[in-house]
Scaffold this motif. Structure first.
Motif, PDB file in Angstrom:
ATOM      1  N   ALA A 233       7.072  42.271 -20.492  1.00 59.30           N
ATOM      2  CA  ALA A 233       5.972  41.618 -19.762  1.00 59.30           C
ATOM      3  C   ALA A 233       6.523  40.740 -18.638  1.00 59.30           C
ATOM      4  N   TYR A 234       7.617  40.049 -18.918  1.00 61.07           N
ATOM      5  CA  TYR A 234       8.250  39.212 -17.879  1.00 61.07           C
ATOM      6  C   TYR A 234       8.707  40.084 -16.704  1.00 61.07           C
ATOM      7  N   LEU A 235       9.388  41.191 -17.016  1.00 61.72           N
ATOM      8  CA  LEU A 235       9.898  42.054 -15.948  1.00 61.72           C
ATOM      9  C   LEU A 235       8.736  42.617 -15.112  1.00 61.72           C
ATOM     10  N   GLN A 236       7.669  42.950 -15.809  1.00 56.96           N
ATOM     11  CA  GLN A 236       6.467  43.448 -15.148  1.00 56.96           C
ATOM     12  C   GLN A 236       5.857  42.352 -14.269  1.00 56.96           C
ATOM     13  N   ALA A 237       5.803  41.123 -14.801  1.00 55.51           N
ATOM     14  CA  ALA A 237       5.243  39.983 -14.068  1.00 55.51           C
ATOM     15  C   ALA A 237       6.054  39.717 -12.800  1.00 55.51           C
ATOM     16  N   GLN A 238       7.393  39.757 -12.936  1.00 52.33           N
ATOM     17  CA  GLN A 238       8.239  39.498 -11.771  1.00 52.33           C
ATOM     18  C   GLN A 238       8.148  40.643 -10.763  1.00 52.33           C
TER      19      GLN A 238
END
Ligand SMILES: *[C@@H]1O[C@H](CO)[C@@H](O)[C@H](O)[C@H]1NC(C)=O
Ligand SMILES: *[C@@H]1O[C@H](CO)[C@@H](O)[C@H](O)[C@H]1NC(C)=O
Ligand SMILES: *[C@@H]1O[C@H](CO)[C@@H](O)[C@H](O)[C@H]1NC(C)=O
Length: 269
Positions: free
Chosen positions: A31-36
């Motif tokens: 989710a973090y990688l997607q958010a960034q």
């Protein structure tokens, strides 16, 4: 009967003690990688009082780097089920503004309570995202088969010994052969890939890295040590934001990645 009840009790106890599942940490990291990648911090499952740091400074997560969409070329992650923490190193070499970003998260009840990023870009220590991408993507940090895994203590001690040796050259460091270090965009394992090229000389005294925090993954065979690196940046005598990301195989250090932020171009060196 008594025995089976006892075992049921043990099973429950160890479930309660396990801080997080690997799957939940993997989900949050994705989710973090997607958010960034999309510049949307709203994609993160944030707790009510999340703390968010960029290079040691507290930043409003709704206004920080996560609001910029960054094309991610490569990422490598650790999942620490005991500490309920995750770590990811992303390389953005083809992004218009290249970055290498090391981030750790802490979770509680499935929500992120703490995010801390060390964000390197042009002018940071030996920064070169293209080289970083070339070398990190060639390395093999595959999961360690269960019979060959080192304990958390062994992995953490290997990383600590490496950092300790900078202040005291007599500290024995379990370097493997081969061992290669990716420091910013400089790779030590280029010319002699079958030898140990990780050994670091002592820094001028007094030198000690006091502030350290850890994400350890036994399956991933690695530790990420967030630390305040003294000496290197002349304008930051108490230390500058830095991460040493260390892969350990059979108790020996195989790879080291260092990401260090500089207040002045290349830390004034
Ligand atoms: C992160 O790396 C994994 C493979 O290790 C890949 O499947 C995933 O797409 C990458 N995520 C991003 C956002 O690039
Ligand atoms: C968040 O912080 C506020 C103010 O300090 C506190 O009242 C509240 O209980 C905290 N919430 C959580 C979920 O920790
Ligand atoms: C470094 O740390 C010392 C002791 O905590 C403090 O007095 C000093 O102001 C700090 N220096 C800088 C440049 O932050």
């Amino acid at each position: 009967m008594a025995r089976s009840l006892l075992w049921t009790g043990v099973a429950f106890a160890s479930q309660a003690a396990a801080a997080c599942t690997r799957a939940s940490l993997q989900e949050v990291t994705a989710a973090y990688l997607q958010a960034q990648a999309s510049g949307k911090p709203s994609l993160l499952p944030l707790g009510a009082n999340v703390t968010y740091l960029e290079n040691d400074a507290t930043v409003d997560i709704a206004k920080g780097l996560l609001t910029q969409a960054i094309a991610i070329d490569f990422n490598r992650s650790l999942y620490d089920t005991e500490a309920c923490a995750a770590f990811t190193e992303l390389t953005a070499a083809t992004n218009k503004h290249p970055y290498v970003i090391d981030t750790k998260f802490l979770l509680a009840d499935g929500k992120i309570t703490h995010v801390e990023s060390v964000i390197a870009d042009d002018g940071d220590w030996l920064f070169n995202a293209k080289n970083h991408l070339t070398y990190t993507s060639k390395e093999s940090w595959d999961p360690i088969p269960s019979a060959k895994r080192d304990t958390r203590a062994v992995i953490k001690a290997a990383g600590d010994a490496y950092l300790d040796s900078w202040g005291d050259g007599k500290v024995p460091v379990p370097y493997g052969t081969p061992c290669a270090r990716l420091e910013g965009g400089i790779y030590t394992g280029d010319k002699t890939p079958t030898t140990n090229t990780c050994k670091m000389p002592e820094f001028p005294q007094p030198f000690k890295i006091v502030k350290r925090s850890y994400v350890v993954d036994e399956e991933g065979g690695a530790v990420a040590i967030f630390n305040e690196f003294p000496f290197i940046d002349k304008t930051k005598p108490n230390g500058t934001a830095s991460v040493n990301f260390v892969r350990v195989e059979g108790g020996k250090i195989r790879y080291i990645h260092e990401t260090t932020v500089c207040a002045t171009k290349n830390c004034g060196r």
